[in-house]
Design a protein around this motif. Structure first.
Motif, PDB file in Angstrom:
ATOM      1  N   MET A 102       0.832  -1.211   0.000  1.00 20.34           N
ATOM      2  CA  MET A 102       0.000   0.000   0.000  1.00 20.34           C
ATOM      3  C   MET A 102       0.859   1.251   0.000  1.00 20.34           C
ATOM      4  O   MET A 102       0.540   2.242  -0.676  1.00 20.34           O
ATOM      5  CB  MET A 102      -0.936  -0.018   1.208  1.00 20.34           C
ATOM      6  N   ALA A 106       0.970   4.096  -3.013  1.00 15.22           N
ATOM      7  CA  ALA A 106       0.658   5.506  -2.750  1.00 15.22           C
ATOM      8  C   ALA A 106       1.814   6.434  -3.091  1.00 15.22           C
ATOM      9  O   ALA A 106       1.628   7.665  -3.129  1.00 15.22           O
ATOM     10  CB  ALA A 106       0.270   5.679  -1.283  1.00 15.22           C
ATOM     11  N   LYS A 108       4.186   8.652  -5.075  1.00 14.57           N
ATOM     12  CA  LYS A 108       3.958   9.405  -6.306  1.00 14.57           C
ATOM     13  C   LYS A 108       5.218   9.574  -7.137  1.00 14.57           C
ATOM     14  O   LYS A 108       5.148   9.952  -8.313  1.00 14.57           O
ATOM     15  CB  LYS A 108       3.381  10.779  -5.966  1.00 14.57           C
TER      16      LYS A 108
END
Length: 203
Positions: A102, A106, A108
């Protein structure tokens, strides 16, 4: 003295002597002594040593079978305890691996820090697989399998056929053929209805 007078004076001299016959009354010769009747041999008395040896052999075979069964039972129980211990351990480690994934999803930017975390997550996954665990991955388009997948919802999808995985929310895990955690997925309900395919509503 004439012959007639002689015969009259001594008549016993003229009687021939009786001969003793060795033959029986029926003319058969007397047989030798009768052979003794054939005797049936008496059964030998059972040998107590042989009976004791047979009983000891039977006890030995039973004991050997009991020991073999006990050894197999202990091996089976040890295997079951080991499997349960691995299941408990993986149950605590798999959520940690989920957090790695996760966090990477997430991220970027592909910074050196993110690359390092990705390497740690990959090593963590390999360590889990070396312990016998297997990832149950259900990418888009995979046919839904209720034995390994858990459907969270259904949604229309333009390209994924009905009954196939439209998206995967969380990967699953399997250990030794047993599903520890099914993969959580969203199932496609087919192509979305358009104005042309939608049924006409009654006025």
């Amino acid at each position: 003295m004439t012959d007639d007078e002689t015969q009259q004076t001594h008549p016993e001299e003229q009687i021939p002597e009786a001969t003793v016959s060795c033959e029986g009354a029926d003319g058969a010769e007397p047989s030798a002594e009768a052979a003794p009747a054939e005797q049936t041999p008496e059964p030998a008395a059972p040998n107590p040593l042989e009976a004791e040896l047979a009983a000891a052999k039977e006890r030995y075979l039973r004991l050997l079978a009991d020991v073999d069964n006990m050894r197999k039972r202990q091996a089976r129980e040890l295997e079951e305890r080991t499997a349960r211990a691995n299941e408990r351990l993986l149950g605590t480690l798999i959520p940690v691996f989920d957090q790695f994934e996760m966090a990477l999803a997430a991220a970027k930017e592909d910074s050196p820090f993110v690359q390092g975390v990705r390497m740690i997550a990959e090593g963590f996954r390999k360590a889990l697989e070396q312990s016998g665990a297997e990832v149950l991955d259900a990418p888009e388009g995979t046919t839904f399998d209720p034995m390994t997948h858990e459907a969270l919802s259904m949604t229309p999808h333009a390209t994924v056929p009905k009954g196939c995985v439209a998206a995967q929310f969380r990967k699953g895990w399997r250990l030794g053929g047993k599903v520890l955690r099914p993969a959580q997925v969203i199932v496609s309900s087919g192509a979305p209805e358009t104005a042309e395919t939608a049924p006409e509503k009654e006025a």
